[in-house]
Design a protein around this motif. Structure first.
Motif, PDB file in Angstrom:
ATOM      1  N   PRO A 100       7.605  -6.739  -1.490  1.00 33.60           N
ATOM      2  CA  PRO A 100       6.328  -7.480  -1.501  1.00 33.60           C
ATOM      3  C   PRO A 100       5.354  -6.939  -2.546  1.00 33.60           C
ATOM      4  O   PRO A 100       4.699  -7.707  -3.253  1.00 33.60           O
ATOM      5  CB  PRO A 100       5.765  -7.261  -0.090  1.00 33.60           C
ATOM      6  N   ALA A 137       6.169  -5.136  -5.250  1.00 34.68           N
ATOM      7  CA  ALA A 137       6.730  -5.292  -6.597  1.00 34.68           C
ATOM      8  C   ALA A 137       6.550  -6.717  -7.110  1.00 34.68           C
ATOM      9  O   ALA A 137       6.147  -6.931  -8.251  1.00 34.68           O
ATOM     10  CB  ALA A 137       8.203  -4.909  -6.599  1.00 34.68           C
ATOM     11  N   ASN A 138       6.829  -7.700  -6.269  1.00 34.62           N
ATOM     12  CA  ASN A 138       6.663  -9.084  -6.710  1.00 34.62           C
ATOM     13  C   ASN A 138       5.213  -9.402  -7.030  1.00 34.62           C
ATOM     14  O   ASN A 138       4.920 -10.292  -7.812  1.00 34.62           O
ATOM     15  CB  ASN A 138       7.186 -10.057  -5.649  1.00 34.62           C
ATOM     16  N   ALA A 139       4.308  -8.655  -6.411  1.00 36.84           N
ATOM     17  CA  ALA A 139       2.884  -8.877  -6.668  1.00 36.84           C
ATOM     18  C   ALA A 139       2.429  -8.149  -7.936  1.00 36.84           C
ATOM     19  O   ALA A 139       1.292  -8.296  -8.360  1.00 36.84           O
ATOM     20  CB  ALA A 139       2.067  -8.403  -5.471  1.00 36.84           C
ATOM     21  N   GLY A 140       3.305  -7.337  -8.540  1.00 29.81           N
ATOM     22  CA  GLY A 140       2.936  -6.641  -9.772  1.00 29.81           C
ATOM     23  C   GLY A 140       2.785  -5.138  -9.601  1.00 29.81           C
ATOM     24  O   GLY A 140       2.354  -4.440 -10.510  1.00 29.81           O
TER      25      GLY A 140
END
Lengths: 440, 238
Positions: free
Chosen positions: B45, B47-50
């Motif tokens: 979660p 990582a996908n958000a940056g």
């Protein structure tokens, strides 16, 4: 936690009827593309080949650019190099004023959109007439394209009918029949073709081995734009150069199948030299950031793009938010990425417009890993709005004690009214890790 | 063969029945499965958000916990895909497999599995399709296959249907669902309508996050359907 894109998308979605139409229209194009892709046994091999040709060309771009420019010069073409948008615009203006041209007809070119050429020329007293029907409609309406291949697809035939009435292109009122409207547009454009002093095209490909420009259209307007005036100008981005006819044969089979679901465009026009002895043909090779992007180790492969638009058509977010929700003039997955290459500060608000579903990279005819690239941009430009929630999650997950306490009392959140709980989550009294022992 | 079970954080907290079904299924198929204590989240979660970099300690914690296992099996395609695609960059080597892949490719059961006498609509989750290769992506011209469907064919009494647009995204996307809540809701509603149009009583899929998104959409639209993770159906009655 909203972004530039999410705010505009929310506004777009307020009109549910239009949203459903927009989604269905582009899904229809995706289905057309699928039918074409499934109809060619060698489709996946073609994608691989196309990707490799681009990889090769981009990694030997200096050589191919020189070859292209050399061959074009041998054909009698005047070759210009523009470092950026300003230089491009002033080269065009110089060519036109040098020949005393007051009006130029133009076939579709996203590069001129990128450089803001039309407003520049108009400010210098030159009339520019778009001849692609979609682009012409937008020009009359004062709008920008919402899609790179089907620029005016967001408008209905009633919108166009009313516009043509206002602009005196239609006769009388109330006839919004598409065939009639096309006929009226044709009559009106005929006059423009006949009275223009110059014709401009963009370029789908530049062939290094021959110095030719290749333009793919469905309306024949590129041919009309270049067959009547004696002065022709073609604008081409540096990345559009390909080695030879053999490579063109690969791309030509893929461009239209991917973009519109047709086996080929109605017209694939090759421009090699000025059309008559007293004519002139100018090609302007435009950099405008491209050589810099080529040096970006994480993102240079974005330059492989052949602008078919298939990533937009398949993107579930694009289909439900429309081209104008994105801040860059190219929308959808490729637009999110190209916008970040152009100016991350200005366009990072588009990075949210992706679920990372990966459909774009499965349709891309040159196999650009568009979603993985968006993931990478998010790491390079992490959204400040998500920092807090990510820090909290990290802190909880790093420490099993805290994690266990959290999950152990999560069921207390069930008393919150539904709007406070996303996804209508209902937590059980015991998380799995409390049950695992009994099971094992 | 040493097999470790990874039950992702949100499955642990909100869908413990999926963890229980995973354990039962694996043990029914004769796998001596461990459930290492202290597991939490794979880092997806964030990582996908940056914020992949900030999730690095979690990645290494995970790697340590599951070191030495031949297979790390999880009932969640997006977590599995995240580990497989991104952990190698952090020099963290774990052999993560989704439970569907593991049962289909490694255990290869021939005999009957659970009993589920219902019509179900199959939700092909994006990361299962396009990153793990559980089924042939609708975009690609390759031979058609679907490992989930293959396994469900071993369930007694089941009728498996697929919605129109068989692998279009449900619109969850982790923090996407909060950041782009309007688009996310629209995608969820569009998707559940297509599942409902099959006439199925249940939606099943390999990722509880997608099912959670779809169940919210069903509630919003007043669509009365049940939601079961694939392992719950494979293990039904075992």
């Amino acid at each position: 936690m909203s972004t530039q894109h999410s705010k505009k998308a929310a506004a777009f979605l307020k009109n549910q009827e239009y949203t459903a139409w927009h989604d269905a229209t582009f899904w229809g194009v995706r289905v057309g593309r699928d039918n074409m892709a499934m109809g060619l046994e060698e489709w996946e091999q073609l994608r691989q080949k196309a990707s490799e040709i681009k990889l090769h060309t981009l990694s030997h771009l200096d050589k191919y650019l020189e070859q292209f420019a050399g061959n074009a010069a041998k054909n009698g073409v005047k070759v210009h190099w523009a470092a950026d948008a300003d230089e491009f615009n002033s080269i065009v203006l110089d060519i036109l004023t040098g020949s005393g041209v007051k009006k130029m007809v133009k076939s579709k070119s996203m590069l001129t959109e990128e450089c803001g050429m039309n407003p520049y020329l108009e400010a210098h007293g030159i009339e520019v007439v778009e001849t692609d029907l979609g682009e012409r409609i937008l020009q009359l309406k004062g709008q920008a394209p919402s899609h790179i291949v089907m620029p005016a697809i967001h408008l209905s035939h009633h919108d166009v009918g009313e516009l043509f009435e206002q602009k005196g292109i239609s006769e009388g009122k109330g006839n919004h029949d598409p065939t009639y409207l096309t006929y009226r547009a044709r009559l009106s454009l005929r006059k423009e073709f006949l009275s223009a002093g110059a014709g401009m095209t963009g370029a789908n490909f530049g062939i290094a081995s021959t110095g030719e420009i290749v333009v793919c259209t469905n309306e024949g307007n590129a041919d009309m734009s270049t067959s009547i005036p004696k002065l022709q100008i073609s604008a081409i981005g540096l990345e559009k150069i390909i080695p030879d006819y053999d490579s063109l044969a690969v791309f030509q089979r893929m461009l239209c199948r991917s973009g519109t679901g047709q086996p080929t465009t109605s017209y694939t026009s090759f421009f090699r030299k000025a059309r008559c002895a007293d004519g002139e043909f100018h090609i302007i090779l435009v950099d405008n950031g491209r050589t810099q992007w080529l040096q970006n180790p994480a993102h240079w492969e974005l330059l492989k793009c052949i602008r078919c638009g298939s990533c937009m058509n398949t993107c579930p977010v694009y289909r439900r938010s429309g081209g104008y929700s994105y801040s860059y003039f190219i929308p959808g997955p490729i637009g999110i990425n190209l916008g970040m290459l152009r100016s991350p500060e200005e366009h990072q608000g588009n990075l949210s417009a992706c679920t990372l579903c990966g459909s774009c990279q499965c349709v891309c005819p040159v196999k650009i890993d568009l979603a993985d690239q968006i993931y990478a941009w998010r790491q390079e430009w992490p959204a400040a709005g998500k920092k807090l929630i990510c820090s909290v999650m990290n802190a909880v997950y790093k420490n099993e004690g805290i994690y266990r306490n959290f999950t152990g009392i999560a069921h207390l959140a069930n008393i919150l009214p539904a709007p406070w709980l996303p996804f209508y989550l209902r937590f059980p009294r015991k998380p799995f890790h409390s049950l695992a022992h009994d099971e094992l | 063969m040493k097999v470790g079970l990874f039950i992702p954080c949100y499955v642990d907290a909100a869908f413990p029945e999926v963890g229980v079904a995973s354990l039962r299924l694996l043990r029914y198929l004769g796998v001596d499965v461990d459930y290492p204590e202290g597991q939490t989240c794979c880092g997806q979660p964030m990582a996908n958000a940056g914020y992949e970099k900030d999730a690095e300690p979690l990645i290494h914690k995970f790697g340590g916990l599951f070191a030495g296992y031949d297979y790390v099996v999880a009932p969640s395609v997006s977590c599995t895909a995240f580990i497989r695609m991104n952990y190698p960059r952090h020099k963290c080597r774990v052999n993560a497999v989704d439970i569907v892949e593991f049962v289909h490719d490694v255990l290869r059961p021939a005999g009957p599995l659970g009993r589920f006498p219902h019509k179900v609509s199959l939700h092909n989750s994006c990361h299962g399709v396009r990153e793990l290769g559980l089924s042939s992506p609708s975009e690609q011209n390759i031979p058609q296959f679907n490992k989930i469907r293959d396994l469900l064919s071993l369930v007694e009494g089941i009728q498996v249907l697929e919605p129109e647009r068989k692998d279009e995204c449900c619109g969850f996307g982790g923090l996407f669902s909060i950041e782009e809540s309007a688009v996310s809701r629209q995608m969820g509603c569009d998707k559940i309508r297509r599942h409902a149009a099959t006439g199925a009583e249940f939606v099943t899929g390999p990722d509880s996050a997608c099912l959670m998104q779809l169940s919210a959409a069903a509630r919003r639209l007043g669509i009365d359907m049940g939601f079961k993770h694939v392992v719950e159906i494979l293990a039904a009655g075992l």
